[in-house]
Design a protein around this motif. Structure first.
Motif, PDB file in Angstrom:
ATOM      1  N   LEU A  59       0.854  -1.181   0.000  1.00 32.84           N
ATOM      2  CA  LEU A  59       0.000   0.000   0.000  1.00 32.84           C
ATOM      3  C   LEU A  59       0.892   1.233   0.000  1.00 32.84           C
ATOM      4  O   LEU A  59       1.812   1.343   0.811  1.00 32.84           O
ATOM      5  CB  LEU A  59      -0.897  -0.007   1.240  1.00 32.84           C
ATOM      6  N   LYS A  60       0.615   2.166  -0.929  1.00 35.62           N
ATOM      7  CA  LYS A  60       1.454   3.357  -1.052  1.00 35.62           C
ATOM      8  C   LYS A  60       0.591   4.604  -0.996  1.00 35.62           C
ATOM      9  O   LYS A  60      -0.293   4.800  -1.810  1.00 35.62           O
ATOM     10  CB  LYS A  60       2.244   3.325  -2.364  1.00 35.62           C
ATOM     11  N   ARG A  61       0.902   5.457  -0.026  1.00 30.56           N
ATOM     12  CA  ARG A  61       0.176   6.706   0.121  1.00 30.56           C
ATOM     13  C   ARG A  61       0.524   7.657  -1.023  1.00 30.56           C
ATOM     14  O   ARG A  61       1.700   7.808  -1.383  1.00 30.56           O
ATOM     15  CB  ARG A  61       0.535   7.357   1.460  1.00 30.56           C
ATOM     16  N   GLY A  62      -0.486   8.268  -1.632  1.00 33.31           N
ATOM     17  CA  GLY A  62      -0.241   9.238  -2.688  1.00 33.31           C
ATOM     18  C   GLY A  62       0.047   8.623  -4.036  1.00 33.31           C
ATOM     19  O   GLY A  62       0.420   9.333  -4.976  1.00 33.31           O
ATOM     20  N   ALA A  91      -2.749   2.034  -4.445  1.00 33.34           N
ATOM     21  CA  ALA A  91      -2.908   3.366  -3.866  1.00 33.34           C
ATOM     22  C   ALA A  91      -3.751   3.260  -2.600  1.00 33.34           C
ATOM     23  O   ALA A  91      -4.795   2.612  -2.583  1.00 33.34           O
ATOM     24  CB  ALA A  91      -3.568   4.301  -4.868  1.00 33.34           C
ATOM     25  N   GLY A  92      -3.293   3.893  -1.532  1.00 31.81           N
ATOM     26  CA  GLY A  92      -4.061   3.853  -0.294  1.00 31.81           C
ATOM     27  C   GLY A  92      -3.246   4.324   0.885  1.00 31.81           C
ATOM     28  O   GLY A  92      -2.024   4.472   0.808  1.00 31.81           O
ATOM     29  N   ASP A  93      -3.922   4.550   1.984  1.00 38.11           N
ATOM     30  CA  ASP A  93      -3.309   5.076   3.191  1.00 38.11           C
ATOM     31  C   ASP A  93      -3.624   4.133   4.345  1.00 38.11           C
ATOM     32  O   ASP A  93      -4.765   3.659   4.471  1.00 38.11           O
ATOM     33  CB  ASP A  93      -3.855   6.478   3.478  1.00 38.11           C
ATOM     34  N   ASP A  96      -6.688   4.729   6.333  1.00 38.86           N
ATOM     35  CA  ASP A  96      -7.979   4.498   5.682  1.00 38.86           C
ATOM     36  C   ASP A  96      -8.370   3.033   5.887  1.00 38.86           C
ATOM     37  O   ASP A  96      -7.852   2.133   5.219  1.00 38.86           O
ATOM     38  CB  ASP A  96      -7.871   4.835   4.191  1.00 38.86           C
ATOM     39  N   MET A 131      -3.792   3.361  12.964  1.00 35.39           N
ATOM     40  CA  MET A 131      -3.276   2.563  11.860  1.00 35.39           C
ATOM     41  C   MET A 131      -3.256   1.085  12.231  1.00 35.39           C
ATOM     42  O   MET A 131      -3.617   0.219  11.418  1.00 35.39           O
ATOM     43  CB  MET A 131      -1.875   3.036  11.460  1.00 35.39           C
TER      44      MET A 131
END
Length: 333
Positions: A34-37, A52-54, A57, A90
């Motif tokens: 998972l990669k932010r931005g 894509a994700g945070d 989330d 998280m």
């Protein structure tokens, strides 16, 4: 039913997360990260599927973890900032996703959980009475993970000393002892003379996790293992290894590396303005007393602890950080 070869790595752009992701990929796992931005959708690079994700989330984490047998929780707030606000939410998202997927959670552990009553040698069952705010958060993380293991999730915690390795990140080796991207002229050592300190080479930690996951069916629902890593019994072994490696690469063109005391006074001055420095100061007590780990449980389970010789590990770390400009001098026959 979760596949037994699919893993989600949270924090794969960081030091330990990235190393675990690469080693799991090399061991034949289907690795998601998972990669932010990142761009919407998914991309595959170097055998790893990036989504894509945070980690903040919950829905993004749950969706990314669907069908996974393992979730590696190696994500931390960047630069130590906003730990009290972000770390536990998280983790809660990871726990919820693991329960939904029936996955095993892997957490890189730290010694922050322990206070002076557990020193100088830590076992998996040592009392956790932390001396710092960050330590209290780490204790709460493990408490929540233990609760999750009673509710259907499985948990693996691998605890190690201060990380160092080819990928610079938030660790004392790259933020204190040397400077990434610069030739090594001085080693700035944070510890007191004669006080032992434990180091752990990132690829060895990742290899330990991979080998434990290969036998995860034999693990207890809430499993913890300690690594012995590299024990610097008087604070000179790590500095000595850095000096030897740099000397081999200098080819007679550079001055000897000197060792100086870490400028704690500078951190004190800058701490009101720099969150990272405040967090580093809070951990100073770990440099003022010997803190080691007993790896007997790990050795009994695996038969050994993955262990790279110190000079070889330091050379790889300095090379990966861009601190070595030349090839090493060939040894004389």
């Amino acid at each position: 039913m979760a596949r037994n070869d699919t893993v989600l790595v949270l924090g794969a752009t960081g030091g330990i997360g990235g190393e675990v992701a690469r080693q799991l990929r090399n061991a034949g796992w289907a690795v998601r990260a998972l990669k932010r931005g990142g761009a919407e959708g998914e991309t595959t690079k170097d055998g790893i599927t990036w989504l894509a994700g945070d980690a903040m989330d919950a829905q993004a984490v749950r969706q990314a973890a669907r069908g996974c047998a393992v979730i590696v929780h190696a994500v931390n707030p960047p630069g130590y900032r906003r730990w009290s606000e972000l770390v536990l939410p998280m983790l809660d998202n990871t726990i919820a996703a693991a329960k939904a997927a029936g996955a095993t959670i892997v957490l890189p552990g730290t010694v922050y959980n322990f206070g002076p009553d557990a020193f100088p040698l830590l076992t998996e069952d040592s009392p956790q009475h932390p001396a710092t705010r960050k330590g209290a958060i780490r204790v709460e993380m493990e408490r929540r993970l233990q609760d999750a293991s009673r509710q259907g999730a499985r948990v693996l915690i691998v605890r190690a000393g201060d990380f160092f390795g080819p990928t610079a990140g938030n660790n004392w080796f790259s933020q204190g002892l040397v400077k990434p991207g610069q030739p090594v002229k001085t080693v700035s050592y944070p510890g007191q003379a004669g006080v032992g300190h434990q180091w752990s080479y990132l690829p060895d930690v990742a290899r330990t996790m991979v080998e434990l996951l290969a036998r995860r069916a034999q693990l207890e629902p809430f499993a913890r293992f300690h690594m012995a890593g590299h024990w610097d019994d008087d604070g000179t072994r790590m500095s000595g290894a850095i000096r030897r490696v740099v000397a081999r690469h200098a080819q007679g063109t550079g001055a000897a590396v000197r060792v100086s005391a870490f400028p704690w006074w500078l951190l004190a001055l800058a701490s009101p303005f720099v969150a990272t420095f405040r967090e580093m100061r809070e951990m100073r007590y770990l440099w003022q007393t010997p803190v080691g780990m007993d790896n007997a449980k790990l050795v009994a389970f695996l038969g050994r602890e993955p262990h790279t010789p110190l000079d070889e590990a330091v050379e790889a770390a300095l090379g990966g950080m861009g601190c070595l400009a030349t090839a090493p001098v060939a040894a004389t026959a």
